[in-house]
Design a protein around this motif. Structure first.
Motif, PDB file in Angstrom:
ATOM      1  N   TYR A  14       0.822  -1.209   0.000  1.00  0.00           N
ATOM      2  CA  TYR A  14       0.000   0.000   0.000  1.00  0.00           C
ATOM      3  C   TYR A  14       0.858   1.261   0.000  1.00  0.00           C
ATOM      4  O   TYR A  14       0.551   2.241  -0.686  1.00  0.00           O
ATOM      5  CB  TYR A  14      -0.904   0.018   1.230  1.00  0.00           C
ATOM      6  N   LEU A  15       1.932   1.239   0.777  1.00  0.00           N
ATOM      7  CA  LEU A  15       2.711   2.456   0.992  1.00  0.00           C
ATOM      8  C   LEU A  15       3.696   2.745  -0.139  1.00  0.00           C
ATOM      9  O   LEU A  15       4.088   3.896  -0.332  1.00  0.00           O
ATOM     10  CB  LEU A  15       3.475   2.351   2.317  1.00  0.00           C
ATOM     11  N   TYR A  16       4.105   1.715  -0.881  1.00  0.00           N
ATOM     12  CA  TYR A  16       5.103   1.911  -1.925  1.00  0.00           C
ATOM     13  C   TYR A  16       4.529   1.802  -3.332  1.00  0.00           C
ATOM     14  O   TYR A  16       5.289   1.710  -4.309  1.00  0.00           O
ATOM     15  CB  TYR A  16       6.248   0.904  -1.751  1.00  0.00           C
ATOM     16  N   ARG A  18       1.351   3.397  -6.073  1.00  0.00           N
ATOM     17  CA  ARG A  18       0.515   4.574  -6.292  1.00  0.00           C
ATOM     18  C   ARG A  18      -0.926   4.351  -5.877  1.00  0.00           C
ATOM     19  O   ARG A  18      -1.615   5.278  -5.434  1.00  0.00           O
ATOM     20  CB  ARG A  18       0.572   4.967  -7.767  1.00  0.00           C
ATOM     21  N   GLY A  20      -2.379   2.887  -3.359  1.00  0.00           N
ATOM     22  CA  GLY A  20      -2.709   3.192  -1.965  1.00  0.00           C
ATOM     23  C   GLY A  20      -2.892   4.676  -1.736  1.00  0.00           C
ATOM     24  O   GLY A  20      -3.844   5.104  -1.076  1.00  0.00           O
ATOM     25  N   TYR A  21      -2.014   5.475  -2.306  1.00  0.00           N
ATOM     26  CA  TYR A  21      -2.104   6.924  -2.124  1.00  0.00           C
ATOM     27  C   TYR A  21      -3.274   7.522  -2.890  1.00  0.00           C
ATOM     28  O   TYR A  21      -3.859   8.515  -2.465  1.00  0.00           O
ATOM     29  CB  TYR A  21      -0.792   7.584  -2.543  1.00  0.00           C
ATOM     30  N   LEU A  24      -6.289   6.877  -0.729  1.00  0.00           N
ATOM     31  CA  LEU A  24      -6.226   7.779   0.418  1.00  0.00           C
ATOM     32  C   LEU A  24      -6.598   9.203   0.021  1.00  0.00           C
ATOM     33  O   LEU A  24      -7.405   9.863   0.697  1.00  0.00           O
ATOM     34  CB  LEU A  24      -4.819   7.747   1.016  1.00  0.00           C
ATOM     35  N   ALA A  25      -6.050   9.687  -1.079  1.00  0.00           N
ATOM     36  CA  ALA A  25      -6.285  11.066  -1.498  1.00  0.00           C
ATOM     37  C   ALA A  25      -7.740  11.288  -1.913  1.00  0.00           C
ATOM     38  O   ALA A  25      -8.350  12.301  -1.544  1.00  0.00           O
ATOM     39  CB  ALA A  25      -5.352  11.425  -2.655  1.00  0.00           C
ATOM     40  N   PHE A 107      -3.532   0.459   7.360  1.00  0.00           N
ATOM     41  CA  PHE A 107      -3.699   1.492   6.331  1.00  0.00           C
ATOM     42  C   PHE A 107      -4.974   2.295   6.570  1.00  0.00           C
ATOM     43  O   PHE A 107      -5.003   3.509   6.347  1.00  0.00           O
ATOM     44  CB  PHE A 107      -3.730   0.855   4.941  1.00  0.00           C
ATOM     45  N   TYR A 111      -5.594   6.435   7.254  1.00  0.00           N
ATOM     46  CA  TYR A 111      -6.661   7.290   6.729  1.00  0.00           C
ATOM     47  C   TYR A 111      -7.369   8.045   7.856  1.00  0.00           C
ATOM     48  O   TYR A 111      -7.597   9.260   7.756  1.00  0.00           O
ATOM     49  CB  TYR A 111      -7.667   6.448   5.945  1.00  0.00           C
ATOM     50  N   CYS A 114      -5.409  10.872   9.210  1.00  0.00           N
ATOM     51  CA  CYS A 114      -5.384  12.011   8.275  1.00  0.00           C
ATOM     52  C   CYS A 114      -6.654  12.855   8.361  1.00  0.00           C
ATOM     53  O   CYS A 114      -6.661  13.999   7.879  1.00  0.00           O
ATOM     54  CB  CYS A 114      -5.190  11.507   6.851  1.00  0.00           C
TER      55      CYS A 114
END
Length: 240
Positions: A14-16, A18, A20-21, A24-25, A107, A111, A114
């Motif tokens: 998830y973190l490495y 695209r 996952g981000y 999140l975004a 993960f 979220y 954030c």
């Protein structure tokens, strides 16, 4: 613990990457828009009411985030043909399921962290209790953990990520809408459907800043049952 090794590997996915981000975004952006339009937009309401609106809308986005996070957990392994590699490793099925689930939960926790700026904005312009915020976030975490467990079960059933998202969405919508069945059925089924309702029966107390043991117990039991089901699905596939 073997499950933690799986969790670390999955969380790195998830973190490495695209995807996952992007998840999140997009969810954060939509949550922020709803917060600004429907929570902060009602300036005449008390701060505690605005905070309650925040948790109301955030609960929906938490469910959506859980669907997108969970759809890749096991379905991606099956789609890519790497599930037999996990079967051949010295891992039990429960370790695989628990590790995947813990990665998704971590993960989801990212979220939720954030979103903290939104209730903090309410605190700047009004008065809300820290207990209300803690209770609300406990409810979001429990709701998300249960939805993520259901998503893990759906991902175990599916052949690909799209089908996993569909299976999970159908199961979550069915659980959310149980309160409607409770209204049109007679006892004792009405009480059963009411007790099974994922949101209407168990989340509003957290939204109001109140924690009930029965609501905490419901989400924990649902999480356990869904993860148990996912483990049994993997066990059945192993021996095919």
């Amino acid at each position: 613990m073997k499950a933690l090794l799986i969790a670390r590997r999955e969380l790195a996915g998830y973190l490495y990457t695209r995807s996952g981000y992007v998840i999140l975004a997009v969810i954060l952006a939509l949550n922020g828009l709803f917060f600004n339009a429907f929570a902060l937009g009602k300036a005449a309401e008390r701060s505690a009411t605005v905070l309650s609106h925040f948790f109301y809308y955030s609960s929906g986005f938490t469910l959506v985030a859980s669907v997108f996070i969970s759809m890749r957990l096991l379905a991606e392994e099956r789609q890519a043909g790497t599930l037999p590699l996990l079967y051949s490793s010295p891992l039990e099925d429960r370790d695989i399921v628990l590790g995947k689930y813990l990665a998704g939960l971590a993960f989801l926790g990212v979220y939720l962290v954030c979103t903290l700026y939104m209730p903090l904005m309410i605190m700047v312009h009004g008065k809300v209790s820290a207990g209300h915020i803690l209770a609300g976030y406990l409810g979001l975490l429990l709701l998300g953990s249960a939805a993520l467990a259901v998503g893990t079960f759906g991902s175990a059933l599916a052949r690909n990520q799209m089908m996993a998202a569909i299976f999970t969405s159908v199961m979550l919508v069915a659980l959310v809408l149980c309160w409607m069945l409770a209204r049109i059925t007679e006892q004792p089924l009405a009480s059963v459907f009411s007790g099974l309702s994922l949101w209407n029966q168990h989340f509003p107390s957290f939204q109001a800043g109140v924690v009930h043991v029965r609501d905490v117990s419901y989400y924990l039991v649902l999480t356990y049952v869904a993860l148990f089901g996912a483990t049994r699905v993997l066990e059945a596939r192993r021996w095919r």
